[in-house]
Design an enzyme around this catalytic site. Structure first.
Site, PDB file in Angstrom:
ATOM      1  N   GLY A 101       3.714  -3.524  -3.969  1.00  0.00           N
ATOM      2  CA  GLY A 101       3.496  -3.876  -5.348  1.00  0.00           C
ATOM      3  C   GLY A 101       3.878  -2.638  -6.113  1.00  0.00           C
ATOM      4  NE  ARG A 102      -0.689   2.166  -6.163  1.00  0.00           N
ATOM      5  CZ  ARG A 102      -1.589   2.000  -6.892  1.00  0.00           C
ATOM      6  NH1 ARG A 102      -1.534   2.552  -8.176  1.00  0.00           N
ATOM      7  NH2 ARG A 102      -2.856   1.460  -6.674  1.00  0.00           N
ATOM      8  N   GLY A 131       0.708  -1.195   0.132  1.00  0.00           N
ATOM      9  CA  GLY A 131       0.028  -0.002   0.040  1.00  0.00           C
ATOM     10  C   GLY A 131       0.739   1.320  -0.018  1.00  0.00           C
ATOM     11  CB  CYS A 191     -17.619   1.164 -28.896  1.00  0.00           C
ATOM     12  SG  CYS A 191     -16.710   1.142 -30.376  1.00  0.00           S
ATOM     13  CE1 TYR A 224      -2.085  -3.853  -8.360  1.00  0.00           C
ATOM     14  CE2 TYR A 224      -1.171  -1.537  -7.682  1.00  0.00           C
ATOM     15  CZ  TYR A 224      -1.428  -2.914  -7.489  1.00  0.00           C
ATOM     16  OH  TYR A 224      -0.993  -3.565  -6.345  1.00  0.00           O
ATOM     17  CD  GLU A 261       1.066  -9.232   1.779  1.00  0.00           C
ATOM     18  OE1 GLU A 261       0.260  -8.612   1.193  1.00  0.00           O
ATOM     19  OE2 GLU A 261       0.932 -10.477   2.139  1.00  0.00           O
TER      20      GLU A 261
HETATM   21  N1  PLP Z   1      -1.016  -7.093  -0.580  1.00  0.00           N
HETATM   22  C1  PLP Z   1      -2.477  -7.408  -0.660  1.00  0.00           C
HETATM   23  C2  PLP Z   1      -3.146  -8.341   0.026  1.00  0.00           C
HETATM   24  C3  PLP Z   1      -3.140  -6.702  -1.941  1.00  0.00           C
HETATM   25  O1  PLP Z   1      -4.230  -6.904  -1.966  1.00  0.00           O
HETATM   26  C4  PLP Z   1      -2.493  -5.626  -2.370  1.00  0.00           C
HETATM   27  C5  PLP Z   1      -3.072  -4.814  -3.669  1.00  0.00           C
HETATM   28  O2  PLP Z   1      -4.054  -5.023  -3.875  1.00  0.00           O
HETATM   29  C6  PLP Z   1      -0.962  -5.767  -2.349  1.00  0.00           C
HETATM   30  C7  PLP Z   1      -0.590  -6.241  -1.536  1.00  0.00           C
HETATM   31  C8  PLP Z   1      -0.189  -4.576  -3.140  1.00  0.00           C
HETATM   32  O3  PLP Z   1      -0.645  -3.116  -2.906  1.00  0.00           O
HETATM   33  P1  PLP Z   1       0.239  -1.945  -3.476  1.00  0.00           P
HETATM   34  O4  PLP Z   1       0.554  -2.202  -4.879  1.00  0.00           O
HETATM   35  O5  PLP Z   1      -0.472  -0.787  -3.096  1.00  0.00           O
HETATM   36  O6  PLP Z   1       1.493  -1.861  -2.648  1.00  0.00           O
END
Ligand code: PLP
Length: 394
Positions: free
Chosen positions: A257-258, A221, A323, A352, A255
């Site tokens: 990601g972004r 997050g 469309c 994403y 965890e």
């Molecule tokens: N962990 C869980 C369980 C998630 O659902 C997500 C994103 O949906 C993430 C980690 C990664 O979140 P972010 O990309 O915002 O760091």
């Protein structure tokens, strides 16, 4: 390099910068934590095998939410023991695959998952490590559509629903982990810290009698600049975390990601047409929400750069050729005046972006390129028209 790439490849294509990803993972690994920790990359942000393989080299684990993401992570070189499986809707197929691979932890979000994991593991002569994703009822103070830790939502399990004593009696599962993930694009570290605090208190309470929780998985997050100008203050976050965990012996998992990949990616697109509609000037590009969905999904506007020499500014809506009336990449953006054939790039779309792309309107999914300084290579070829028919039977 840009003009070389635009000569060699037709748009739309994603371009990722390896060094940007490296800097992000090196920064995270260099944080001065006083406790055991490991970062697991949230594969959903960008599941390209080359990106996964790159991130794996920096001692990252993976966080997956489907059998497909698990399969790709293993293919990219992650060891099963460094993979965590999350997700509110795991199927039996997902669970069986994760159990047979004996991954690090399956974090359940529905209590019925535990009985299934227990029974299937016992049938296979295995004991499977599980976690429970807790819904901490904390507002992440981010966009509503990417908030996942509030009561009333579909994510995680409310603590009052869980009978930890009974779960500890199952012989085929080992409850090692409590996890949470309260949302994405979080820039207020206090919200993260409050949610961690809740998880630590709960783990302490469980361990007074059951002593099973070794790992706390705090989710991802971490915000990047996108819908706001705010930034997560990593130093304050790190210091508060060190204080929270002082004297505790939990292994901590994150965890992200972004944060790891967002800034590394650009989507190159071409201006197909420019037209006037009422008092609006509208650019139609060869990218649409099939190639980049987030503006249509969340109403966000990525940073945009026009690749021409124009000094005059104009206000435009930028749309795709789908469309659907929600097919916009940006609305009311002031950018240099463009003409047919100009190129535009959307920036900070490494997370994403491609992973949410689709073939809607039977559009081939775009090419992906990874560069490192002056070198570059294609890491996903564009779908061919035949690819669009591959799994269909007439
Ligand atoms: N962990 C869980 C369980 C998630 O659902 C997500 C994103 O949906 C993430 C980690 C990664 O979140 P972010 O990309 O915002 O760091």
């Amino acid at each position: 390099m840009t003009s070389k790439l635009l000569q060699e490849f037709s748009t739309p294509f994603y371009l990722y910068d390896e060094e940007v990803i490296q800097n992000k993972v090196l920064f995270l690994n260099s944080l001065d934590f006083k406790f055991d920790f490991k970062f697991h990359f949230a594969v959903k942000a960008n599941p390209n095998l080359a990106i996964l393989n790159l991130i794996k080299k920096y001692n990252f684990g993976a966080e997956v939410v489907s059998a497909g993401e698990l399969f790709k992570s293993l293919k990219a070189g992650f060891d099963p023991t460094s993979v965590i499986f999350d997700g509110p809707g795991k199927t039996e197929f997902d669970l069986k695959y994760a159990i047979t691979q004996q991954i690090k932890s399956i974090n359940v979000e529905n209590l019925e998952e535990i009985a299934f994991i227990n029974e299937y593991s016992l049938n296979k002569g295995l004991i499977t490590n599980i976690g429970i994703r807790i819904n901490p009822d904390i507002d992440a103070k981010t966009l509503d559509k990417i908030t996942t830790g509030k009561s009333g939502g579909k994510f995680g399990v409310s603590v009052d629903q869980i009978d930890f004593e009974s779960i500890a009696k199952f012989k085929g599962v080992r409850l090692t982990t409590l996890s949470e993930h309260i949302g994405s694009q979080i820039t207020d570290h206090n919200q993260l810290i409050s949610s961690y605090q809740k998880l630590i208190s709960l783990a302490d309470k469980i361990n007074t009698s059951l002593k099973t929780i070794q790992t706390l998985d705090f989710g991802g997050g971490f915000g990047v600049i996108d819908h706001s100008d705010k930034k997560l203050n990593f130093r304050d976050w790190q210091n508060d975390l060190n204080q929270l965990l002082d004297g505790k012996s939990y292994n901590i998992i994150f965890e992200p990601g972004r944060y790891v990949v967002a800034d590394s990616g650009e989507l190159y697109t071409k201006v197909l047409y420019v037209k006037k509609s009422g008092n609006k000037k509208i650019i139609i590009t060869d990218s649409s929400f099939s190639e980049y969905l987030r503006p249509a999904l969340y109403d966000i506007t990525p940073p945009i750069k026009v690749l021409n020499e124009s000094q005059d500014l104009e206000t435009y809506d930028i749309a795709g050729g789908i469309c659907e009336s929600t097919d916009y990449l940006a609305k009311d953006v002031q950018i240099p005046r463009v003409k047919q054939g100009d190129f535009i790039k959307l920036m900070n779309v490494g997370a994403y972006g491609s992973s949410m792309s689709s073939t809607y309107n039977s559009r081939p999914r775009p090419l992906e390129i990874l560069k490192n300084k002056e070198e570059y290579r294609v890491i996903r070829s564009r779908d061919t028209l035949e690819d669009l028919c591959k799994n269909e039977i007439m």
